[in-house]
Design a protein around this motif. Structure first.
Motif, PDB file in Angstrom:
ATOM      1  N   TYR A  19       0.872  -1.054   0.120  1.00 12.75           N
ATOM      2  CA  TYR A  19      -0.021  -0.014  -0.077  1.00 12.75           C
ATOM      3  C   TYR A  19       0.807   1.080   0.000  1.00 12.75           C
ATOM      4  CZ  TYR A  19      -3.088   3.584   2.048  1.00 12.75           C
ATOM      5  OH  TYR A  19      -3.587   4.773   2.414  1.00 12.75           O
ATOM      6  N   GLY A  20       0.693   2.214  -0.872  1.00 10.50           N
ATOM      7  CA  GLY A  20       1.292   3.475  -0.968  1.00 10.50           C
ATOM      8  C   GLY A  20       2.761   3.192  -1.719  1.00 10.50           C
ATOM      9  N   TYR A  21       3.048   2.248  -1.954  1.00 12.94           N
ATOM     10  CA  TYR A  21       4.262   1.892  -2.597  1.00 12.94           C
ATOM     11  C   TYR A  21       4.305   2.866  -3.974  1.00 12.94           C
ATOM     12  CZ  TYR A  21       8.693  -0.288  -4.084  1.00 12.94           C
ATOM     13  OH  TYR A  21      10.111  -0.657  -4.610  1.00 12.94           O
ATOM     14  N   ASP A  22       5.586   3.229  -4.383  1.00  8.29           N
ATOM     15  CA  ASP A  22       5.719   3.845  -5.534  1.00  8.29           C
ATOM     16  C   ASP A  22       6.379   3.105  -6.800  1.00  8.29           C
ATOM     17  OD1 ASP A  22       8.418   3.900  -4.938  1.00  8.29           O
ATOM     18  OD2 ASP A  22       8.935   5.952  -5.109  1.00  8.29           O
ATOM     19  N   GLY A  23       6.065   1.591  -6.682  1.00  8.91           N
ATOM     20  CA  GLY A  23       6.895   0.868  -7.747  1.00  8.91           C
ATOM     21  C   GLY A  23       5.740  -0.179  -7.926  1.00  8.91           C
ATOM     22  N   LYS A  24       6.240  -1.208  -8.869  1.00  4.65           N
ATOM     23  CA  LYS A  24       5.318  -2.140  -9.218  1.00  4.65           C
ATOM     24  C   LYS A  24       4.552  -3.148  -8.100  1.00  4.65           C
ATOM     25  CE  LYS A  24       7.486  -3.088 -13.768  1.00  4.65           C
ATOM     26  NZ  LYS A  24       8.382  -4.188 -14.692  1.00  4.65           N
ATOM     27  N   CYS A  25       5.488  -3.223  -6.992  1.00  5.30           N
ATOM     28  CA  CYS A  25       4.879  -3.955  -5.899  1.00  5.30           C
ATOM     29  C   CYS A  25       3.475  -3.384  -5.448  1.00  5.30           C
ATOM     30  CB  CYS A  25       5.994  -4.234  -4.900  1.00  5.30           C
ATOM     31  SG  CYS A  25       7.403  -5.229  -5.613  1.00  5.30           S
ATOM     32  N   HIS A  31       5.172 -14.394  -4.270  1.00  5.17           N
ATOM     33  CA  HIS A  31       6.321 -14.916  -4.055  1.00  5.17           C
ATOM     34  C   HIS A  31       6.401 -16.140  -3.683  1.00  5.17           C
ATOM     35  CE1 HIS A  31       8.194 -10.944  -4.541  1.00  5.17           C
ATOM     36  NE2 HIS A  31       7.132 -10.627  -3.919  1.00  5.17           N
ATOM     37  N   SER A  32       7.608 -17.007  -4.001  1.00  3.52           N
ATOM     38  CA  SER A  32       7.805 -18.077  -3.527  1.00  3.52           C
ATOM     39  C   SER A  32       8.795 -18.053  -2.268  1.00  3.52           C
ATOM     40  CB  SER A  32       8.376 -19.421  -4.643  1.00  3.52           C
ATOM     41  OG  SER A  32       7.421 -19.570  -5.433  1.00  3.52           O
ATOM     42  N   TYR A  33       8.252 -18.059  -1.043  1.00  2.00           N
ATOM     43  CA  TYR A  33       9.105 -17.561  -0.030  1.00  2.00           C
ATOM     44  C   TYR A  33      10.011 -18.842   0.625  1.00  2.00           C
ATOM     45  CZ  TYR A  33       6.972 -12.976   0.515  1.00  2.00           C
ATOM     46  OH  TYR A  33       6.506 -11.708   0.460  1.00  2.00           O
ATOM     47  N   LYS A  34      11.153 -18.356   0.991  1.00  2.00           N
ATOM     48  CA  LYS A  34      12.093 -19.549   1.783  1.00  2.00           C
ATOM     49  C   LYS A  34      12.450 -19.119   3.165  1.00  2.00           C
ATOM     50  CE  LYS A  34      13.773 -21.340  -2.536  1.00  2.00           C
ATOM     51  NZ  LYS A  34      14.831 -21.650  -3.550  1.00  2.00           N
ATOM     52  N   LEU A 101      -5.146  -9.521   6.737  1.00  2.00           N
ATOM     53  CA  LEU A 101      -4.960  -8.194   6.952  1.00  2.00           C
ATOM     54  C   LEU A 101      -3.889  -7.869   8.195  1.00  2.00           C
ATOM     55  CD1 LEU A 101      -8.754  -6.851   6.642  1.00  2.00           C
ATOM     56  CD2 LEU A 101      -6.788  -6.932   4.950  1.00  2.00           C
ATOM     57  N   ALA A 102      -2.765  -7.500   7.803  1.00  2.00           N
ATOM     58  CA  ALA A 102      -1.813  -7.370   8.885  1.00  2.00           C
ATOM     59  C   ALA A 102      -1.635  -5.793   9.296  1.00  2.00           C
ATOM     60  CB  ALA A 102      -0.303  -7.370   8.161  1.00  2.00           C
ATOM     61  N   ASP A 103      -1.159  -5.815  10.714  1.00  2.00           N
ATOM     62  CA  ASP A 103      -1.044  -4.467  11.066  1.00  2.00           C
ATOM     63  C   ASP A 103       0.426  -3.735  10.737  1.00  2.00           C
ATOM     64  OD1 ASP A 103      -2.943  -4.811  13.060  1.00  2.00           O
ATOM     65  OD2 ASP A 103      -2.027  -5.874  14.514  1.00  2.00           O
ATOM     66  N   TYR A 104       0.716  -4.216   9.561  1.00  2.00           N
ATOM     67  CA  TYR A 104       2.125  -3.553   9.128  1.00  2.00           C
ATOM     68  C   TYR A 104       2.032  -3.806   7.461  1.00  2.00           C
ATOM     69  CZ  TYR A 104       3.184  -8.764   8.995  1.00  2.00           C
ATOM     70  OH  TYR A 104       3.223 -10.027   9.120  1.00  2.00           O
ATOM     71  N   GLN A 105       3.004  -2.924   6.957  1.00  2.00           N
ATOM     72  CA  GLN A 105       3.278  -2.870   5.385  1.00  2.00           C
ATOM     73  C   GLN A 105       3.760  -4.282   5.276  1.00  2.00           C
ATOM     74  OE1 GLN A 105       2.215  -1.581   2.960  1.00  2.00           O
ATOM     75  NE2 GLN A 105       3.654  -0.499   1.995  1.00  2.00           N
ATOM     76  N   PRO A 106       3.363  -5.113   4.513  1.00  2.00           N
ATOM     77  CA  PRO A 106       3.780  -6.679   4.122  1.00  2.00           C
ATOM     78  C   PRO A 106       5.089  -6.637   3.417  1.00  2.00           C
ATOM     79  CG  PRO A 106       2.004  -6.315   2.937  1.00  2.00           C
ATOM     80  CD  PRO A 106       1.994  -4.992   3.536  1.00  2.00           C
ATOM     81  N   THR A 107       6.101  -6.087   3.838  1.00  2.00           N
ATOM     82  CA  THR A 107       7.382  -6.171   3.208  1.00  2.00           C
ATOM     83  C   THR A 107       8.230  -7.419   3.824  1.00  2.00           C
ATOM     84  OG1 THR A 107       8.323  -4.954   4.804  1.00  2.00           O
ATOM     85  CG2 THR A 107       7.605  -3.706   2.887  1.00  2.00           C
TER      86      THR A 107
END
Length: 149
Positions: A19-25, A31-34, A101-107
């Motif tokens: 949310y609010g990011y200035d790029g494609k994300c 993602h395939s997280y490890k 719905l997280a309490d944070y930006q999901p980076t």
């Protein structure tokens, strides 16, 4: 006896949007997280204990991480709870999709902080979380170390 670090690796698929990011994300994507989870402790020395020589049974660590992280985040979509995607999140949820719905930006950085707190509270006495590594892509990851916190 000295302290030993052991690591167990996990993999899961998760979608998110920043949310609010200035790029494609800012767009919904996945993602395939490890996730590598490293704990530290002293191996059990009681010759009568069924887990003699172990810091923690890898199966026990797997159960904790699966319950707290993998089972919740795998094939889920994570949004910042303040996102304008709330209507999309509601609609997806109503259609049976797993939405967080997280309490944070999901980076990756915030996710690894969240994961550290969740895992730490579940570890048995004498076992400490030493480090987490959350790999988002082949070339990008966030790390958390107990010594830094």
């Amino acid at each position: 006896m000295g302290k030993i670090r052991i690591t167990k690796q996990f993999a899961f698929e998760t979608g998110h949007a920043l949310y609010g990011y200035d790029g494609k994300c800012r767009n919904v994507h996945g993602h395939s997280y490890k996730l590598s989870v490293t704990v530290i402790g002293t191996p059990i020395t009681d010759a009568n204990h069924v887990k003699l020589g172990m810091v923690i049974d890898f199966g026990d660590l797997k159960k904790i991480v699966n319950q707290e992280i993998v089972d919740k985040f795998d094939h889920a979509t994570v949004f910042n709870k303040n996102t304008p995607h709330k209507e999309l999140a509601k609609e997806l949820s109503e259609r049976g999709h797993q939405i967080i719905l997280a309490d944070y930006q999901p980076t990756s950085e915030n996710m690894v902080l969240d994961f550290a707190e969740k895992i730490k509270t579940r570890l048995p006495k004498g076992i400490e979380l030493y480090a987490l590594k959350l790999q988002e892509t082949e070339t990008s990851y966030a790390e958390w170390f107990a010594g830094d916190n």
